[in-house]
Enzyme design. Structure first.
Site, PDB file in Angstrom:
ATOM      1  N   ARG A  62       0.943  -1.091   0.076  1.00 20.47           N
ATOM      2  CA  ARG A  62       0.023  -0.219   0.145  1.00 20.47           C
ATOM      3  C   ARG A  62       0.898   1.213  -0.019  1.00 20.47           C
ATOM      4  NH1 ARG A  62      -3.326  -3.259  -1.910  1.00 20.47           N
ATOM      5  NH2 ARG A  62      -4.024  -4.730  -0.262  1.00 20.47           N
ATOM      6  N   ASN A 104       2.608  -7.547   7.753  1.00 20.23           N
ATOM      7  CA  ASN A 104       2.772  -8.855   7.267  1.00 20.23           C
ATOM      8  C   ASN A 104       4.236  -9.136   7.270  1.00 20.23           C
ATOM      9  OD1 ASN A 104      -0.110  -9.266   6.644  1.00 20.23           O
ATOM     10  ND2 ASN A 104       0.056  -7.873   4.867  1.00 20.23           N
ATOM     11  N   LYS A 181       0.833  -8.740  14.006  1.00 24.00           N
ATOM     12  CA  LYS A 181      -0.495  -8.842  13.229  1.00 24.00           C
ATOM     13  C   LYS A 181      -0.663 -10.422  13.380  1.00 24.00           C
ATOM     14  CE  LYS A 181      -2.607  -8.855   8.609  1.00 24.00           C
ATOM     15  NZ  LYS A 181      -2.591  -8.189   7.297  1.00 24.00           N
ATOM     16  N   GLU A 185      -5.872 -12.253   8.421  1.00 32.14           N
ATOM     17  CA  GLU A 185      -5.697 -12.445   6.809  1.00 32.14           C
ATOM     18  C   GLU A 185      -4.472 -13.359   6.661  1.00 32.14           C
ATOM     19  OE1 GLU A 185      -5.002  -8.424   5.598  1.00 32.14           O
ATOM     20  OE2 GLU A 185      -7.120  -7.989   5.192  1.00 32.14           O
ATOM     21  N   ARG A 218      -2.320  -6.221  17.142  1.00 28.31           N
ATOM     22  CA  ARG A 218      -3.378  -5.588  16.638  1.00 28.31           C
ATOM     23  C   ARG A 218      -4.841  -6.312  16.592  1.00 28.31           C
ATOM     24  NH1 ARG A 218      -2.780  -5.407  10.672  1.00 28.31           N
ATOM     25  NH2 ARG A 218      -3.086  -3.089  10.503  1.00 28.31           N
ATOM     26  N   LYS A 254      -7.765  -0.251  14.596  1.00 23.43           N
ATOM     27  CA  LYS A 254      -8.125   0.981  13.700  1.00 23.43           C
ATOM     28  C   LYS A 254      -9.160   1.765  14.041  1.00 23.43           C
ATOM     29  CE  LYS A 254      -6.318  -2.268   9.702  1.00 23.43           C
ATOM     30  NZ  LYS A 254      -6.613  -2.723   8.181  1.00 23.43           N
ATOM     31  N   ASP A 259     -12.579  -1.391   7.582  1.00 23.64           N
ATOM     32  CA  ASP A 259     -10.973  -1.101   7.170  1.00 23.64           C
ATOM     33  C   ASP A 259     -10.689   0.287   7.191  1.00 23.64           C
ATOM     34  OD1 ASP A 259      -8.550  -1.563   6.494  1.00 23.64           O
ATOM     35  OD2 ASP A 259      -8.850  -3.090   4.888  1.00 23.64           O
ATOM     36  N   GLU A 287      -4.697   4.059   0.827  1.00 25.23           N
ATOM     37  CA  GLU A 287      -5.187   2.956   0.023  1.00 25.23           C
ATOM     38  C   GLU A 287      -6.487   2.956  -0.361  1.00 25.23           C
ATOM     39  OE1 GLU A 287      -4.792  -0.424   2.658  1.00 25.23           O
ATOM     40  OE2 GLU A 287      -5.983  -1.700   1.145  1.00 25.23           O
TER      41      GLU A 287
HETATM   42  O1  GCW Z   1      -6.659  -2.939   4.267  1.00 26.47           O
HETATM   43  C1  GCW Z   1      -5.914  -4.194   4.446  1.00 26.47           C
HETATM   44  C2  GCW Z   1      -4.962  -3.900   3.435  1.00 26.47           C
HETATM   45  C3  GCW Z   1      -3.684  -4.933   3.701  1.00 26.47           C
HETATM   46  C4  GCW Z   1      -3.235  -4.776   5.028  1.00 26.47           C
HETATM   47  C5  GCW Z   1      -4.147  -5.119   5.966  1.00 26.47           C
HETATM   48  C6  GCW Z   1      -3.907  -4.933   7.498  1.00 26.47           C
HETATM   49  C7  GCW Z   1      -0.940  -4.913   5.898  1.00 26.47           C
HETATM   50  O2  GCW Z   1      -5.373  -4.009   2.192  1.00 26.47           O
HETATM   51  O3  GCW Z   1      -2.641  -4.698   2.905  1.00 26.47           O
HETATM   52  O4  GCW Z   1      -2.178  -5.514   5.435  1.00 26.47           O
HETATM   53  O5  GCW Z   1      -5.440  -4.048   5.758  1.00 26.47           O
HETATM   54  O6  GCW Z   1      -4.199  -3.798   7.991  1.00 26.47           O
HETATM   55  O7  GCW Z   1      -3.167  -5.773   8.162  1.00 26.47           O
END
Ligand code: GCW
Length: 568
Positions: A62, A104, A181, A185, A218, A254, A259, A287
């Site tokens: 991103r 990640n 994290k 995901e 997170r 967040k 998101d 993003e």
């Molecule tokens: O919004 C999503 C993004 C991912 C990101 C994820 C996160 C780093 O598309 O690219 O990964 O959030 O915040 O972990």
């Protein structure tokens, strides 16, 4: 000695003197009166961190401003001059931490070889008052330690982490801590072994504690087996763990439940965990807001979040007061912004994206500042103190976020972007491997109407908010129109405050958003003679791209939703 013939900048630490000096320079640069200065300033939030989603190969997840600033291949021997420039820029706005690598995470960043590189960066940043942090891969004991497990309840795993942390502090005595994290995901985590987030966080926190290190764990989790509504998942997983985390753990949340969309309500975890300090994660890199092609000033967006009243302890329980620790009396506090920097000559890809880096730092220091005051400072220091320039650019910046919402996702729509790269519209997208990666999952348009029913008659996500918000959001007639389709499936002919039907209002919002981009372009043109040609031309080109993309959003969305509206 006669008074007023000297200016004294003083503070309780060397770093704070530096911050004070930058503040003084800002007063000069913005043409403020310095004849009778009497200023005291202290940060409201203790840890103010930039999070770089930078990979070790130089790419940035991103990232829209070129390659990573960190040249891992050349470190630790070659120190790029830009590392100093970066640190100076961060220090000038009060940022005191930087997390160098992507959440990640690649386990390799914890090898001795890479820790030595990180230590070299830490040496550069230290004089500027900036500590380094690292993201870690929870599977590191397997990947680096040769273990066959990273189960946090295994004593050998805890021992491995302890010796790794000892090694880090030998190299970097003021290391800030880790960002993690986990079980999100596809990332590894404690749940892979039947353990939970607190188990995972606590072994890391225990290893960091003797050195005063902090652990950012997170809360960005959305396992479909937890709840069919993605927006509800984090609270369902984390609220039961309140009170189980060590005192140096912050749960990093967040700003919003899905998101980093152009607009969402605040994340309901704020106000739901009382014993656990929560770090607020914002996304500076755009993003979902046009990346480095669109001029979108995020000061107003972050203010809306920080000023949101959670009512967790009655009126006045704002997100800001949860984050700064004052509401529940936590001594540790943190705000973390996903960085938008890269190796582009202008740092952020778009000259105006720098304003978001700036606004993040200023709000982290003092969330009481207005978005307008911050824009005013930035414009004066970046472009000009000429009132014509100031007025025009301020108009552009202050209207730009609302315009972006209007031309992308008005009235509470969210998650409508193209797959993978997330630039441009694709409301009909329905081919993802999981339901909540599809756009149709979010808008749910059909012949009856449009929007995600999160009311008590639907997924009941409203129940995660405190009264009276819960009831306000729950009722289609009291829910703020800015969140209408986020909380309700609304009939196409439902009348809004404007007197227009929902369908008419949607079309109107797209038009209003685009009209504002046209206005920005015209205002910018009017400044041509007053600004340097190179930067002026660069922004002009970007504004053309933004206008084209905004028109595309309208065209695609109106055409797509129109099909449902017509079939009603
Ligand atoms: O919004 C999503 C993004 C991912 C990101 C994820 C996160 C780093 O598309 O690219 O990964 O959030 O915040 O972990």
């Amino acid at each position: 000695m006669t008074p007023n013939n000297y200016i004294l900048v003083t503070a309780n630490s060397a770093t704070a003197v530096l911050t004070g000096t930058f503040h003084f320079l800002r007063l000069l640069q913005t043409h403020q009166d310095i004849s009778a200065l009497d200023i005291t300033s202290r940060p409201r939030i203790r840890h103010r961190i930039l999070a770089h989603w930078d990979n070790l190969d130089g790419s940035i997840e991103r990232g829209y401003a070129g390659r990573s600033l960190w040249n891992w291949d050349e470190l630790p021997n070659k120190i790029d001059a830009r590392y100093h420039d970066y640190a100076r820029a961060c220090a000038s706005i009060g940022i005191n931490g930087t997390c160098l690598n992507n959440v990640n995470a690649n386990a390799k960043s914890l090898t001795t070889e890479y820790l030595e590189k990180t230590a070299a960066l830490a040496d550069v940043f230290r004089p500027y008052g900036i500590r380094v942090y690292l993201s870690l891969a929870f599977s590191a004991p397997i990947r680096l330690g040769g273990s066959d497990t990273s189960d946090p309840r295994d004593p050998a795993v805890a021992a491995w982490w302890k010796q790794k942390v000892d090694e880090i502090y030998r190299l970097i005595p003021d290391f800030g801590g880790f960002q993690v994290k986990a079980n999100s995901e596809g990332q590894p985590g404690p749940q892979d072994y039947g353990a939970n987030h607190d188990d995972g966080a606590n072994i890391l926190a225990d290893a960091l504690a003797p050195y005063g290190g902090m652990l950012l764990w997170r809360a960005f989790v959305y396992d479909t087996s937890v709840d069919a509504d993605r927006a509800k998942c984090a609270n369902k997983e984390f609220v039961p763990l309140d009170g189980k985390f060590r005192s140096n753990v912050l749960v990093q949340t967040k700003n919003s439940p899905i998101d980093f969309q152009p607009r969402e309500p605040f994340h309901p975890l704020f106000g739901a965990m009382k014993q656990t300090p929560l770090a607020l994660e914002l996304q500076i890199t755009q993003e979902y807001l046009g990346q480095s092609k669109h001029l979108v000033y995020l000061g107003g967006m972050w203010k809306e979040i920080l000023d949101s009243d959670t009512y967790a302890k009655g009126p006045g329980s704002t997100v800001a007061r949860i984050v700064d620790g004052s509401l529940y009396d936590h001594s540790i506090s943190c705000i973390i912004g996903v960085a938008n920097t890269g190796s582009d000559r202008n740092w952020c890809g778009h000259h105006f994206s720098q304003a978001n880096w700036y606004a993040f730092g200023r709000l982290a220091w003092d969330y009481g500042l207005s978005a307008e005051a911050i824009a005013d400072e930035w414009i004066r220091m970046t472009w000009s103190n000429d009132p014509r320039v100031l007025d025009a650019i301020k108009t552009m910046m202050l209207g730009s976020w609302e315009a972006c919402i209007n031309y992308m996702t008005p009235l509470g729509l969210h998650h409508m972007m193209r797959e993978h790269h997330h630039y441009g519209p694709d409301p009909g997208f329905n081919a993802a491997p999981r339901p909540d990666w599809n756009n149709v999952y979010y808008h749910r348009a059909d012949a009856k109407g449009i929007g995600f029913d999160r009311s008590s008659a639907g997924s009941n996500a409203v129940s995660q908010y405190h009264s009276p918000l819960r009831e306000q959001f729950d009722d289609i007639n009291t829910c703020s129109e800015k969140f209408l389709l986020w909380f309700h499936h609304v009939p196409w002919d439902h009348r809004l405050q404007s007197g227009r039907t929902l369908w008419e209002e949607l079309r109107h919002r797209y038009d209003v958003g685009i009209a504002f981009v046209e206005q920005m372009r015209n205002l910018w043109q009017s400044l041509q003679a007053r600004l340097d040609p190179e930067r002026h031309a660069h922004v002009s080109r970007r504004l053309e791209q933004q206008l084209e993309n905004a028109r595309l959003w309208r065209e695609v969305c109106i055409k797509y939703f129109g099909r449902f509206e017509l079939s009603k």
